[in-house]
Design an enzyme around this catalytic site. Structure first.
Site, PDB file in Angstrom:
ATOM      1  N   CYS A  31      -0.497   4.074   2.209  1.00 38.93           N
ATOM      2  CA  CYS A  31      -0.281   3.851   3.643  1.00 38.93           C
ATOM      3  C   CYS A  31       1.164   4.131   4.051  1.00 38.93           C
ATOM      4  CB  CYS A  31      -0.613   2.406   4.011  1.00 38.93           C
ATOM      5  SG  CYS A  31      -2.221   1.822   3.487  1.00 38.93           S
ATOM      6  N   ASP A  32       2.113   3.673   3.235  1.00 38.73           N
ATOM      7  CA  ASP A  32       3.498   3.618   3.687  1.00 38.73           C
ATOM      8  C   ASP A  32       4.477   4.475   2.895  1.00 38.73           C
ATOM      9  OD1 ASP A  32       2.693   1.717   5.563  1.00 38.73           O
ATOM     10  OD2 ASP A  32       2.990   0.066   4.153  1.00 38.73           O
ATOM     11  N   CYS A  59       0.837  -1.201   0.000  1.00 37.53           N
ATOM     12  CA  CYS A  59       0.000   0.000   0.000  1.00 37.53           C
ATOM     13  C   CYS A  59       0.870   1.248   0.000  1.00 37.53           C
ATOM     14  CB  CYS A  59      -0.934  -0.005   1.222  1.00 37.53           C
ATOM     15  SG  CYS A  59      -1.946   1.481   1.367  1.00 37.53           S
TER      16      CYS A  59
END
Length: 309
Positions: A137-138, A134
Site C-alpha cells: 500500500c505505502d 502494508c
C-alpha cells in the site's frame, strides 16, 4: 424489515468467497458481508507464489478472479460493518450492521485477522505519516529512502524484500537472533544486498518531527545499548490478532479471541461456522482459508437440511 437469507458470510476474503461459492451452488440464498472491498489481505499482497494453478499472480488479481467465481451462482455482496450478532430461541441469527439488519439460518464467520501494533510511543501519532503495516500500500511513498521493517516472520521478510524494489535500504529489526520465516524467503532476503539485519533488538520508540517519521529508537537486548536508526519509514509485522470483537459474547472464542471450531468448521453454537484466519489454527494461508471455506460451504447446506427433519 430485516433482509433474510439462508446463509450469511461475514468477510469476503478467500475463505468467505469460497464458502459463498459452495453454498450458492447448492441453491441456497447467500449474502457476503464485508466492511471493505472483497479479497481481504490479498489486496495488500504484491505477489502470490503458493496458490495452486498460478506460478505467480498479483494479490488483487487473484481476489478479482475469486470474486467473479464466488458470485456466479447469484451469491450477493454488500458492504457492512457488523456490530452485533443475536441468536433467537429458534436459532435464527440476527446480524446488525452499521446500516442494515439481516436474518439467516446459518452464519459463516470469515473476518480474518489484523496486524498487531508495537504499542510504543510515536506509533499512533505517526500512523500514515511514516508508520505502515502494508508495504504494497505505502512502499511507493518511501522511494529511494531508508526504512525499517520490524519482525522476523513470513510477512516481515516478504514485505521487506518487496520494499527493496522501491527504497534505498531496508533494516530488518528482529528481537531474536534468527528469523521465523520460511527458508526460501530467508534465503532471498540474505542474498539481497539492500537488506541488513539488526538482531536481538526491539523498537522502543518511533521518532518524528511532528509531521513525519525521522527515526526509530532501538534497544539491543543482549548488549543493553540504545541506538537511533535515522529512517524515513517503519513497517510493522509483529504478529496478528483475530477480528472477532462482535462475536465475543457468543461464547465461541478462546481467551485471545480466536474462534474455536471442530474439523467441520462448526463452532459451539449450532448453525454458526468459522473459517480462515479467524480460527485458532497453525497455518494461515490463502490455501487453508479456501479449504476451510469449502468445508463450511458444504456444512451449511447439511445444517439447513437438518432443520427440515
Amino acid at each position: 424489515m430485516a433482509k433474510n437469507y439462508d446463509v450469511i458470510v461475514i468477510g469476503a476474503g478467500p475463505g468467505g468467497m469460497t464458502a459463498a461459492l459452495y453454498a450458492s451452488r447448492a441453491n441456497l440464498s447467500v449474502l457476503m458481508l464485508d466492511r471493505g472491498i472483497y479479497g481481504g489481505q490479498m489486496n495488500n499482497t504484491a505477489e502470490v507464489e503458493n496458490y495452486p494453478g498460478f506460478k505467480s499472480i498479483l494479490g488483487p488479481d487473484l481476489a478479482k478472479e475469486m470474486y467473479e467465481s464466488s458470485t456466479q451462482f447469484d451469491a450477493e455482496y454488500a458492504y457492512g460493518n457488523v456490530e452485533r450478532i443475536t441468536v433467537t430461541a429458534d436459532n435464527t441469527k440476527i446480524i446488525k450492521t452499521d446500516s442494515n439488519e439481516y436474518t439467516t439460518k446459518a452464519l459463516i464467520i470469515a473476518t480474518g485477522s489484523q496486524y498487531k501494533k508495537l504499542g510504543v510511543p510515536g506509533e499512533e501519532e505517526y500512523s500514515g505519516r511514516g508508520v505502515s503495516y502494508c508495504a504494497v500500500c505505502d512502499g511507493a511513498f518511501f522511494r529511494n529512502r531508508e526504512v525499517v521493517v520490524v519482525g522476523g516472520g513470513d510477512s516481515a521478510i516478504e514485505e521487506g524484500s518487496y520494499l527493496t524494489q522501491l527504497v534505498e535500504k531496508v533494516d530488518v529489526v528482529h528481537r531474536r537472533d534468527k528469523l521465523r520465516a520460511q527458508k526460501i524467503l530467508q534465503d532471498r532476503a540474505f542474498a539481497n544486498s539492500k537488506i541488513d539485519f539488526v538482531w536481538d533488538t526491539i523498537v522502543t520508540e518511533i521518532e518524528g518531527d511532528g509531521q513525519k517519521v525521522t527515526g526509530v529508537m532501538t534497544h539491543n537486548k543482549k548488549t543493553g545499548k540504545d541506538k537511533v536508526l535515522p529512517i524515513g519509514g517503519v513497517f510493522i509485522y509483529v504478529g496478528v490478532e483475530p477480528m472477532t470483537e462482535p462475536f465475543r459474547e457468543l461464547g465461541i472464542t478462546d481467551e485471545e479471541g480466536w474462534i474455536e471450531t471442530n474439523e467441520k468448521m462448526e463452532t459451539a453454537v449450532p448453525g454458526i461456522f468459522a473459517i480462515g484466519d479467524v480460527r485458532k489454527k497453525e497455518l494461515r494461508q490463502i490455501t487453508t482459508a479456501v479449504g476451510d471455506g469449502s468445508i463450511a460451504g458444504q456444512g451449511v447446506f447439511s445444517y439447513i437440511e437438518s432443520l427440515k427433519d
